[in-house]
Design a protein around this motif. Structure first.
Motif, short mmCIF file in Angstrom:
data_model
loop_
_atom_site.label_atom_id
_atom_site.label_comp_id
_atom_site.label_asym_id
_atom_site.label_seq_id
_atom_site.Cartn_x
_atom_site.Cartn_y
_atom_site.Cartn_z
N GLU A 293 0.64 -1.20 0.05
CA GLU A 293 0.13 0.00 0.05
C GLU A 293 0.82 1.39 0.01
OE1 GLU A 293 -3.18 0.39 -0.30
OE2 GLU A 293 -3.72 -1.87 -0.25
N ARG A 294 1.02 1.97 -1.22
CA ARG A 294 1.44 3.41 -1.10
C ARG A 294 2.95 3.44 -0.58
NH1 ARG A 294 -0.24 6.80 -4.44
NH2 ARG A 294 0.36 8.60 -3.06
N TRP B 221 0.14 -1.79 -10.99
CA TRP B 221 0.42 -0.48 -10.01
C TRP B 221 -0.88 0.23 -9.89
CZ3 TRP B 221 4.13 -2.83 -12.45
CH2 TRP B 221 5.28 -3.26 -11.99
N THR B 222 -1.16 0.81 -8.96
CA THR B 222 -2.37 1.71 -8.75
C THR B 222 -2.00 2.90 -7.86
OG1 THR B 222 -3.35 0.56 -7.01
CG2 THR B 222 -4.32 0.29 -9.21
N GLY B 223 -2.75 4.15 -7.87
CA GLY B 223 -2.44 5.08 -7.03
C GLY B 223 -1.08 5.62 -7.26
N ARG B 224 -0.40 5.61 -8.62
CA ARG B 224 1.05 6.04 -8.77
C ARG B 224 0.99 7.71 -8.48
NH1 ARG B 224 -0.70 3.66 -12.98
NH2 ARG B 224 -0.67 5.48 -14.38
N ASP B 225 2.24 8.14 -8.20
CA ASP B 225 2.45 9.42 -8.23
C ASP B 225 3.00 9.63 -9.80
OD1 ASP B 225 1.53 10.22 -6.12
OD2 ASP B 225 3.32 10.33 -4.96
N ASP C 93 -5.57 8.33 -12.99
CA ASP C 93 -6.10 7.18 -12.20
C ASP C 93 -6.32 5.75 -12.65
OD1 ASP C 93 -7.98 7.86 -14.10
OD2 ASP C 93 -9.71 8.17 -12.76
N ALA D 145 -4.80 1.96 -13.81
CA ALA D 145 -4.09 1.29 -13.27
C ALA D 145 -3.09 0.79 -14.46
CB ALA D 145 -4.68 0.04 -12.70
N ALA E 264 3.21 4.14 -4.42
CA ALA E 264 2.35 3.47 -5.31
C ALA E 264 1.91 2.08 -4.64
CB ALA E 264 3.09 3.27 -6.76
N THR E 265 0.82 1.71 -5.09
CA THR E 265 0.12 0.43 -4.39
C THR E 265 0.27 -0.66 -5.54
OG1 THR E 265 -1.52 1.45 -3.23
CG2 THR E 265 -1.72 -0.90 -3.95
#
Length: 479
Positions: free
Chosen positions: A316-317, A336-340, A396, A398, A442-443
């Motif tokens: 998680e992140r 990968w999700t929640g990437r910067d 947003d 993935a 990143a998640t």
């Protein structure tokens, strides 16, 4: 641990020995898939081109079959070049390009059983149309539509524009030139089109062409109207010619299946020492998404080759290295999700001292997916240029990677929209470590498995007309 890493693939098709290139004559017959391929039975370099042959009951395990075609005096004295398969009035038939020093000719061979093929020298298309040279006229792809046979042939118009020529036949024997199915709108799409494929998926038609010389493979999606192709979408299928000469067939269940050739990227001296050259991609399934884009992914059957689970990770992140595992024959699924805005990716085939590593990197800001090969090998006899593809993901959206690593073969499928295919040749015996990374939070969800071989038992070349002995490959799918 071996002193030198093994570069021969375990689950990507190679010939028993010597040189292979384009996949040819894909067919499903009597319960088996048939893969023919360009083959030099006498050396591990291009030349003296025959058609090699293998078959499979399940798209997973493969059995070597006798050579299908060999050059004979006449239209194909210089080699039996690429082509396709059709069942014409119940007769297994292959259409292929015969090569001589003077010209390229579209030839025909027939068989009662896909084992014994007979060339038909009287059934040839000899003369290319005006504006097309005799050596820019090859790779017939035959299909049936609205009760007629059609043939698409790759060509170059005035050495300036790639072109897919269209022929039509009522009986598969006598062919009439119907003009150009489609012509390259600019030299950005290559000046010569090889291995054109033209086939339907749902209510749309797909044209794939290999851009000569070395510009990769491009796909168009659109309509087939009045014997002309009207494109509505286009994009690269494989870039930088890491995979080339794609060939497509429809499976009995309706899926569009495709193979491509992956060339060696090392010096001929190393190839000769190993005694083999070239590999096929795994079979891929093609589809069209809701946006009208051509999608591609490995066929589901490939997962039957998975053996040991070597990684199952969920973070998680986090920033930095997320996972560590190892292997030189791997199937990796990573999301990968929640990437910067930084980079995320995988390190593969990394040595303990870090001198060798191959990196797969996605950079959100640049909208670029890369395979970084600069440190993939300590050898100066291999190609180590980086390979890039444009991949525009919404902030947003993935990033989904399916990575198939098989000793020297590397295929990277991204969001089912593009594939980067290349070769890597590490030299250090401990270049087997792998890890995931992200430059910013990143998640990650990642799974990885080692992979088994598509061949069992000892392999040997089968001469033309020779029947395989008791099959060394089981007919049933692997459990």
């Amino acid at each position: 641990m071996p002193a030198v890493p093994d570069h021969r693939p375990a689950y990507h098709f190679t010939a028993p020995s010597n040189w292979i290139n384009d996949p040819n004559g894909l067919a499903f017959h009597a319960g088996r898939y048939h893969l023919n391929y360009q083959y030099n039975p006498n050396a591990s370099k291009w030349g003296d081109i025959h058609w090699g042959h293998a078959s499979s009951a399940d798209l997973v395990t493969w059995r070597d079959e006798p050579i299908s075609l060999a050059p004979v005096p006449g239209h194909d004295a210089g080699g039996c070049f690429s082509g396709s398969y059709a069942l014409v009035d119940g007769q297994p038939t292959i259409y292929y390009t015969g090569y001589t020093a003077e010209r390229q000719v579209q030839c025909v061979a027939t068989s009662p059983d896909l084992q014994r093929w007979t060339q038909q020298p009287g059934r040839t298309i000899v003369t290319p149309p005006a504006g097309v040279e005799a050596h820019d006229f090859r790779d017939p792809y035959v299909f049936r539509h609205d009760g007629r046979w059609y043939m698409v042939v790759g060509a170059s118009l005035d050495h300036e524009h790639g072109q897919a020529l269209l022929y039509r036949s009522d009986d598969g024997v006598t062919w009439e030139h119907r003009g150009a199915l489609f012509t390259s709108p600019s030299d950005r799409y290559g000046r010569m089109w090889e291995c054109p494929n033209f086939f339907p998926i749902g209510d749309r038609w797909v044209l794939t062409v290999s851009l000569w010389l070395g510009l990769g493979v491009h796909a168009f999606v659109g309509r087939f109207e009045h014997e002309r192709f009207v494109p509505e979408w286009d994009g690269p299928l494989d870039v930088d010619a890491g995979a080339f000469a794609h060939l497509t067939m429809h499976a009995p269940d309706g899926r569009a299946l495709q193979w491509a050739w992956m060339n060696e990227q090392r010096d001929q001296a190393d190839i000769d020492a190993d005694g083999w050259a070239g590999a096929m991609t795994v079979p891929r399934e093609l589809s069209i998404d809701a946006h009208g884009r051509l999608n591609l992914r490995p066929v589901a059957e490939i997962s039957q080759l998975r053996r040991d689970a070597v990684a199952r990770i969920a973070t998680e992140r986090q920033t930095g290295t997320h996972a560590s595992f190892s292997g030189s024959t791997l199937d990796i699924e990573a999301r990968w999700t929640g990437r910067d805005r930084g980079k995320v990716g995988l390190n593969l085939l990394t040595s303990a001292d870090g001198r060798e590593t191959t990196r797969i990197v996605y950079w959100q800001d640049a909208r670029r997916l890369s395979i970084e090969r600069e440190r993939s090998s300590l050898s100066h006899a291999v190609r180590r240029q980086n390979v890039h593809a444009h991949l525009a993901l919404a902030p947003d959206e993935a990033l989904d990677l399916r990575v198939l690593l098989d000793h020297s073969v590397l295929e990277v499928y991204a969001n089912d929209r593009i594939c980067l295919s290349t070769r890597v040749y590490p030299t250090l015996p401990d270049s087997v470590s792998a890890s995931a990374f992200s430059d910013g939070p990143a998640t990650l969800a990642l799974q990885a498995w080692t992979m088994g071989s598509i061949f069992e038992g000892e392999r040997r070349e089968l001469m033309r007309g020779e029947s395989p002995a008791v099959p060394s490959i089981p007919e049933a799918p692997l459990g």
